[in-house]
Enzyme design. Structure first.
Site, PDB file in Angstrom:
ATOM      1  N   ASN A  92       1.836  -2.953  -0.407  1.00  0.00           N
ATOM      2  CA  ASN A  92       3.290  -3.044  -0.593  1.00  0.00           C
ATOM      3  C   ASN A  92       3.646  -3.012  -2.074  1.00  0.00           C
ATOM      4  O   ASN A  92       2.923  -3.548  -2.923  1.00  0.00           O
ATOM      5  CB  ASN A  92       3.899  -4.260   0.123  1.00  0.00           C
ATOM      6  CG  ASN A  92       3.299  -5.605  -0.258  1.00  0.00           C
ATOM      7  OD1 ASN A  92       2.121  -5.698  -0.574  1.00  0.00           O
ATOM      8  ND2 ASN A  92       4.113  -6.634  -0.212  1.00  0.00           N
TER       9      ASN A  92
ATOM     10  N   GLU B 114       6.979  -3.761  -4.359  1.00  0.00           N
ATOM     11  CA  GLU B 114       8.350  -4.279  -4.392  1.00  0.00           C
ATOM     12  C   GLU B 114       9.093  -3.740  -5.608  1.00  0.00           C
ATOM     13  O   GLU B 114       8.522  -3.028  -6.446  1.00  0.00           O
ATOM     14  CB  GLU B 114       8.299  -5.823  -4.378  1.00  0.00           C
ATOM     15  CG  GLU B 114       7.646  -6.328  -3.098  1.00  0.00           C
ATOM     16  CD  GLU B 114       7.647  -7.835  -2.942  1.00  0.00           C
ATOM     17  OE1 GLU B 114       7.906  -8.550  -3.930  1.00  0.00           O
ATOM     18  OE2 GLU B 114       7.378  -8.294  -1.811  1.00  0.00           O
TER      19      GLU B 114
ATOM     20  N   CYS C 267       6.585  -1.041   2.340  1.00  0.00           N
ATOM     21  CA  CYS C 267       5.509  -1.832   2.959  1.00  0.00           C
ATOM     22  C   CYS C 267       4.167  -1.116   2.820  1.00  0.00           C
ATOM     23  O   CYS C 267       4.099   0.112   2.672  1.00  0.00           O
ATOM     24  CB  CYS C 267       5.773  -2.034   4.444  1.00  0.00           C
ATOM     25  SG  CYS C 267       7.200  -3.033   4.842  1.00  0.00           S
TER      26      CYS C 267
ATOM     27  N   GLU D  75       1.958  -0.509   5.112  1.00  0.00           N
ATOM     28  CA  GLU D  75       1.662   0.433   6.202  1.00  0.00           C
ATOM     29  C   GLU D  75       2.275   1.797   5.930  1.00  0.00           C
ATOM     30  O   GLU D  75       1.653   2.833   6.155  1.00  0.00           O
ATOM     31  CB  GLU D  75       2.195  -0.100   7.538  1.00  0.00           C
ATOM     32  CG  GLU D  75       1.573  -1.403   7.981  1.00  0.00           C
ATOM     33  CD  GLU D  75       2.336  -2.635   7.491  1.00  0.00           C
ATOM     34  OE1 GLU D  75       2.838  -2.631   6.346  1.00  0.00           O
ATOM     35  OE2 GLU D  75       2.412  -3.595   8.267  1.00  0.00           O
TER      36      GLU D  75
ATOM     37  N   CYS E 141       6.117  -4.479  10.432  1.00  0.00           N
ATOM     38  CA  CYS E 141       7.562  -4.612  10.634  1.00  0.00           C
ATOM     39  C   CYS E 141       8.073  -3.457  11.501  1.00  0.00           C
ATOM     40  O   CYS E 141       7.378  -2.461  11.736  1.00  0.00           O
ATOM     41  CB  CYS E 141       8.292  -4.659   9.287  1.00  0.00           C
ATOM     42  SG  CYS E 141       8.552  -3.044   8.530  1.00  0.00           S
TER      43      CYS E 141
ATOM     44  N   CYS F 109       7.997   0.069   9.944  1.00  0.00           N
ATOM     45  CA  CYS F 109       6.643   0.638   9.879  1.00  0.00           C
ATOM     46  C   CYS F 109       6.149   1.055  11.259  1.00  0.00           C
ATOM     47  O   CYS F 109       5.456   2.069  11.390  1.00  0.00           O
ATOM     48  CB  CYS F 109       5.691  -0.362   9.238  1.00  0.00           C
ATOM     49  SG  CYS F 109       5.996  -0.550   7.467  1.00  0.00           S
TER      50      CYS F 109
HETATM   51  N1  THU Z   1       5.458  -6.210   4.141  1.00  0.00           N
HETATM   52  C1  THU Z   1       4.501  -5.258   4.352  1.00  0.00           C
HETATM   53  O1  THU Z   1       3.984  -4.665   3.407  1.00  0.00           O
HETATM   54  N2  THU Z   1       4.157  -4.987   5.620  1.00  0.00           N
HETATM   55  C2  THU Z   1       4.651  -5.611   6.720  1.00  0.00           C
HETATM   56  O2  THU Z   1       4.361  -5.232   7.837  1.00  0.00           O
HETATM   57  C3  THU Z   1       5.563  -6.755   6.547  1.00  0.00           C
HETATM   58  C4  THU Z   1       6.139  -6.906   5.207  1.00  0.00           C
HETATM   59  C5  THU Z   1       5.830  -6.536   2.775  1.00  0.00           C
HETATM   60  C6  THU Z   1       7.214  -6.137   2.376  1.00  0.00           C
HETATM   61  C7  THU Z   1       7.526  -7.134   1.280  1.00  0.00           C
HETATM   62  O3  THU Z   1       7.001  -6.635   0.062  1.00  0.00           O
HETATM   63  C8  THU Z   1       6.732  -8.361   1.669  1.00  0.00           C
HETATM   64  O4  THU Z   1       5.768  -7.932   2.597  1.00  0.00           O
HETATM   65  C9  THU Z   1       7.579  -9.473   2.276  1.00  0.00           C
HETATM   66  O5  THU Z   1       8.371  -8.994   3.295  1.00  0.00           O
END
Ligand code: THU
Length: 132
Positions: free
Chosen positions: A45, A47, A56, A58, A89, A92
């Site tokens: 991920n 940000e 994310c 995935e 999520c 994804c």
């Molecule tokens: N996140 C992912 O990378 N994958 C997921 O399936 C759930 C959430 C990340 C997004 C964000 O950077 C952090 O986790 C918190 O939501």
């Protein structure tokens, strides 16, 4: 069908997790999607100060595979914070579904590993076939 090479895929996902850029949530995630021949394509991920632009792990892994010329994805392994669950999520799930609605899914959850399928995580889904 059991997820072939799930341990190796999760180990690779853990390694990608170390590359996560998650200074706002402190929720680092790594993922690998697995091609039909067993090749791993990883992502983490990333940000952003403009929070909504976060990607994310995935989706980063799927885009890595597609940009590498691979769409034959058979599985995804996701490694999140060890004390939490890191099921993919909704966004994804939909992006993974584009390439294989039945793919195997494994994710870490409070020290355990959950193995399931995308069909279970995203039933009755919409996909490319519906546009044909
Ligand atoms: N996140 C992912 O990378 N994958 C997921 O399936 C759930 C959430 C990340 C997004 C964000 O950077 C952090 O986790 C918190 O939501």
């Amino acid at each position: 069908m059991p997820f072939k090479d799930v341990d190796a895929a999760l180990t690779a996902a853990h390694a990608y997790r170390a590359q996560a850029y998650a200074p706002y949530s402190n929720f680092a995630v790594g993922a690998v999607v697995v091609g039909e021949d067993g090749t791993f394509f990883g992502g983490a991920n990333v940000e952003n100060a403009s929070y909504g632009l976060t990607i994310c792990a995935e989706r980063a892994a799927v885009f890595h595979a597609v940009a590498s010329g691979r769409r034959d994805l058979r599985a995804v392994a996701i490694a999140g914070p060890p004390e939490r669950a890191s099921a993919p999520c909704g966004a994804c799930r939909q992006v993974l579904r584009e390439f294989n609605p039945g793919m195997d899914v494994a994710y870490t959850a409070s020290g355990a590993v959950v193995q399931t399928t995308l069909e279970r995580l995203l039933p009755d889904s919409f996909g490319p076939e519906d546009l044909r």
